[in-house]
Design a protein around this motif. Structure first.
Motif, PDB file in Angstrom:
ATOM      1  N   ASN A 159       0.945  -1.238  -0.102  1.00 34.83           N
ATOM      2  CA  ASN A 159      -0.084   0.101   0.026  1.00 34.83           C
ATOM      3  C   ASN A 159       0.937   1.095  -0.033  1.00 34.83           C
ATOM      4  O   ASN A 159       1.847   1.406   0.727  1.00 34.83           O
ATOM      5  CB  ASN A 159      -0.763   0.061   1.170  1.00 34.83           C
TER       6      ASN A 159
ATOM      7  N   PRO B 233       0.012   3.864   3.578  1.00 39.05           N
ATOM      8  CA  PRO B 233      -0.317   2.770   4.693  1.00 39.05           C
ATOM      9  C   PRO B 233      -0.663   3.611   5.950  1.00 39.05           C
ATOM     10  O   PRO B 233      -0.328   4.940   5.936  1.00 39.05           O
ATOM     11  CB  PRO B 233       0.945   1.967   5.045  1.00 39.05           C
ATOM     12  N   SER B 234      -1.770   3.221   6.647  1.00 36.16           N
ATOM     13  CA  SER B 234      -2.321   3.769   7.903  1.00 36.16           C
ATOM     14  C   SER B 234      -2.426   2.507   8.800  1.00 36.16           C
ATOM     15  O   SER B 234      -2.588   1.384   8.470  1.00 36.16           O
ATOM     16  CB  SER B 234      -3.638   4.489   7.708  1.00 36.16           C
TER      17      SER B 234
ATOM     18  N   ASP C 141      -5.527   0.183   8.489  1.00 37.83           N
ATOM     19  CA  ASP C 141      -5.846  -0.333   7.382  1.00 37.83           C
ATOM     20  C   ASP C 141      -6.263  -1.990   7.859  1.00 37.83           C
ATOM     21  O   ASP C 141      -5.665  -2.217   8.737  1.00 37.83           O
ATOM     22  CB  ASP C 141      -4.492  -0.456   6.402  1.00 37.83           C
ATOM     23  N   TRP C 142      -6.828  -2.491   7.140  1.00 37.93           N
ATOM     24  CA  TRP C 142      -7.414  -3.988   7.554  1.00 37.93           C
ATOM     25  C   TRP C 142      -7.471  -4.811   6.272  1.00 37.93           C
ATOM     26  O   TRP C 142      -7.732  -4.366   5.267  1.00 37.93           O
ATOM     27  CB  TRP C 142      -8.583  -3.908   8.527  1.00 37.93           C
TER      28      TRP C 142
ATOM     29  N   TYR D 297      -6.081  -6.626  11.304  1.00 37.25           N
ATOM     30  CA  TYR D 297      -5.795  -5.437  10.826  1.00 37.25           C
ATOM     31  C   TYR D 297      -4.245  -5.540  10.228  1.00 37.25           C
ATOM     32  O   TYR D 297      -3.352  -6.713  10.290  1.00 37.25           O
ATOM     33  CB  TYR D 297      -5.138  -4.608  12.004  1.00 37.25           C
ATOM     34  N   ALA D 298      -3.913  -4.707   9.153  1.00 35.77           N
ATOM     35  CA  ALA D 298      -2.715  -4.814   8.363  1.00 35.77           C
ATOM     36  C   ALA D 298      -1.360  -4.726   9.089  1.00 35.77           C
ATOM     37  O   ALA D 298      -0.442  -5.619   8.760  1.00 35.77           O
ATOM     38  CB  ALA D 298      -2.525  -3.857   7.137  1.00 35.77           C
TER      39      ALA D 298
ATOM     40  N   LEU E  41      -8.006  -5.304   0.540  1.00 31.56           N
ATOM     41  CA  LEU E  41      -7.272  -4.470   1.409  1.00 31.56           C
ATOM     42  C   LEU E  41      -8.104  -3.253   1.553  1.00 31.56           C
ATOM     43  O   LEU E  41      -8.497  -2.671   0.443  1.00 31.56           O
ATOM     44  CB  LEU E  41      -6.051  -3.924   0.837  1.00 31.56           C
TER      45      LEU E  41
ATOM     46  N   GLU F  77      -8.914   0.770   3.562  1.00 32.33           N
ATOM     47  CA  GLU F  77      -8.373   1.698   4.212  1.00 32.33           C
ATOM     48  C   GLU F  77      -9.496   2.338   4.937  1.00 32.33           C
ATOM     49  O   GLU F  77     -10.663   2.156   4.732  1.00 32.33           O
ATOM     50  CB  GLU F  77      -7.593   2.925   3.564  1.00 32.33           C
TER      51      GLU F  77
END
Length: 621
Positions: A78, A81-82, A85-86, A122-123, A153, A155
């Motif tokens: 990504n 990214p944050s 994100d999951w 969660y990512a 994916l 956000e």
């Protein structure tokens, strides 16, 4: 200060109102948001696909060696990214808006995605550097659920999801394979039922069970096939984002079993081309003859739910005891003869995919010993459907899933009360989600069930229900002041006393508590850990700590409470013979015994009259 006192008093008044009849379930033990998947606002998802984000899953094909569960690796990239994100797991793999079911007017909801994932993580769950690098991987454990899978994916967190990438699809070799057998006692002592799930309708394949005594030839018994559809559900999310095709549920009845004998079995489907699809080979021990004097071991608990071994769906430390309870029973399965799970089975709450997850979780238990269930508020309750409680705890399932996925020997499975015998035990299982009060249909069943016990052959008489119809020091029952479900024991205590019920079990309250032998709010026996001769009353046990979030006790020190435990656990009863019963409470975390008692008595002790238990007599001869 006066304002604070006023607000506190007002709050306590509101609480007392909420804990009144038809409200206790909502406040005390039912929080709609408890289902982790309900935290995802999937109907609000928007499309934000971009080439700079990607996700892929491997291996492409699962179950090449016959596995029905397998770990997969999901890698993703990504560029933005944050931490919120999951990754969602979807099945079937295609989940676009073209298959949306709109429960309300189309203008009220027009989502791009209209089906919830079956699980999520969660990512950054496995890589704290994800926000810096934009790259990570996760491992998901998947079970065979009759369809392919894809990974997405997102956000924007769970409340404002934005879909940025979708993976390739993966699948098990045979998605339709027969899986997750669950045994249950039939309507007769010498009958065992086997229920399982597959992707085969009767126009594709004929279901059956090949079975026989260990070391003997096997015979084949046919199976009936059931399913249900979206319009069988009573509301959302079961009708909307929680809906998933349940496949087909098959039940076969194995009859005329020899008592206390070991049987082996395989589930089979004969396809229209003449070929066969087979399950693994399983085994079970048949029920003893009623009254048979042999070692008999019963496990009982409520409110277990399911949990994910890969860490998915974690929300507010929800159901942390579920896997511990499951694993302790698996570890001790050779020393267990029958299991009773008395309500709040999966906590799917309308997310139907979770029933497959649960049957997979308990398969090592349910495929080996009878797994008997009772109906709880999270299986049955929905407004306007005949439930005794006007709550939304079932998430729109209104009993359909429990009645179809598991067999119980009830005359009418929509009315989930039934009796069953196991050797020296006679069980009367009530349905607390239907009216149990005097004059009701269920009350008549309960009295008949208790009265029909032959105490010379089956001295151990057990009553069970999901909600606490007896005694509990639960915090919210304490606020009401009666320490029971509203109107819980008023009609039933006379029956328990008249027919000398030994132990009454309940779930719903997520802890463990044991009372003294009690009748009409008073202890009638001063013994605590050893009961000999005439017991005089019924011991009430709350055993709702199977795995769901724990319930607090009242600050009131109730005089009849002998042992309390704010932890997850289960009860095991061992009948050594007609005169000796051992009761043990074990914690799920370590399987060790933390509370126990024994009952030792003769048949004449059961016959003896105690207060309100015998008809009036005279000296006439």
């Amino acid at each position: 200060m006066e304002k604070s006192q006023f607000l506190l008093s007002l709050l306590m008044f509101v609480l007392s109102l909420l804990v009144s009849f038809k409200g206790v379930s909502v406040l005390a033990h039912s929080v709609i948001g408890d289902q982790p998947l309900s935290k995802i606002a999937i109907h609000r998802a928007t499309l934000a696909l971009r080439d700079s984000a990607s996700i892929k899953a491997s291996p492409l094909v699962l179950g090449l060696k016959g596995e029905d569960t397998e770990r997969v690796v999901v890698e993703f990239v990504n560029d933005k990214p944050s931490n919120d994100d999951w990754i969602g797991v979807f099945s079937p793999a295609k989940f676009n808006g073209s298959i949306c079911y709109l429960e309300n007017h189309p203008k009220d909801q027009a989502p791009h995605i209209c089906t919830a994932p079956i699980k999520y993580q969660y990512a950054n769950s496995s890589n704290s550097n994800y926000v810096k690098t934009g790259k990570a991987s996760l491992r998901f454990q998947l079970i065979n659920q009759r369809a392919d899978f894809s990974f997405a994916l997102f956000e924007g967190g769970l409340s404002n999801p934005q879909l940025v990438a979708v993976s390739n699809s993966i699948s098990f070799v045979n998605p339709k394979a027969p899986l997750y057998p669950r045994l249950a006692q039939g309507k007769f002592w010498n009958e065992m039922t086997i229920t399982w799930t597959s992707g085969y309708n009767i126009d594709e394949a004929v279901p059956f069970v090949a079975w026989g005594r260990k070391g003997h030839n096997r015979i084949r018994s046919p199976a009936g096939t059931l399913t249900f559809h979206r319009n069988s559900m009573c509301g959302s999310p079961a009708r909307t984002v929680g809906w998933r095709d349940p496949g087909f549920i098959h039940t076969s009845f194995l009859k005329d079993l020899w008592p206390n004998a070991v049987y082996t079995y395989r589930i089979g489907h004969q396809l229209s081309n003449g070929s066969y699809i087979w399950s693994k080979t399983y085994s079970f021990r048949s029920s003893p003859y009623p009254g048979e004097d042999s070692l008999q071991r019963v496990v009982i608990f409520g409110d277990m739910g399911k949990a994910e071994r890969d860490g998915s769906n974690e929300y507010n430390n929800y159901q942390p005891g579920s896997l511990n309870t499951t694993d302790q029973l698996i570890k001790d399965i050779k020393n267990i003869d029958i299991v009773f799970h008395i309500g709040d089975i999966t906590y799917a709450n309308g997310y139907i995919s979770q029933w497959d997850q649960f049957t997979a979780q308990v398969e090592p238990i349910a495929s080996t010993v009878p797994y008997m269930i009772a109906s709880g508020n999270h299986e049955r309750d929905w407004p306007g459907t005949g439930s005794f409680y006007d709550t939304m705890d079932s998430g729109g399932e209104c009993g359909v899933l429990a009645e179809t996925m598991f067999y119980v020997p009830a005359e009418n499975r929509a009315k989930f009360w039934y009796s069953t015998d196991y050797g020296m035990f006679h069980f009367c299982i009530a349905d607390s989600e239907h009216d149990w009060r005097e004059g009701s249909e269920q009350y008549r069943f309960i009295e008949h069930c208790l009265a029909s016990a032959d105490r010379q052959k089956q001295p151990w008489l057990i009553f069970a229900a999901h909600r606490v119809l007896g005694y509990s020091s639960d915090k919210y029952y304490g606020l009401e002041g009666s320490f029971e479900e509203p109107m819980g024991r008023e009609s039933l205590q006379r029956l328990w006393q008249k027919y000398k019920v030994d132990i009454a079990f309940y779930g719903h309250v997520h802890n463990y508590e044991r009372s003294c032998p009690i009748y009409q709010n008073k202890c009638v026996n001063s013994q605590k850990n050893y009961y000999s001769g005439i017991v005089n009353g019924t011991i009430h046990v709350v055993v709702g700590g199977g795995g769901a979030h724990l319930s607090e006790f009242s600050s009131v020190n109730t005089s009849w409470s002998l042992y309390k435990d704010y932890d997850w656990g289960f009860v095991k009863m061992t009948a050594f013979n007609r005169s000796s019963l051992l009761f043990e409470y074990k914690k799920s975390r370590d399987g060790k015994i933390y509370d126990s008692f024994t009952i030792s008595r003769d048949y004449r002790d059961v016959l003896a009259c105690v207060h309100d238990s015998c008809e009036a007599t005279t000296l006439a001869s």
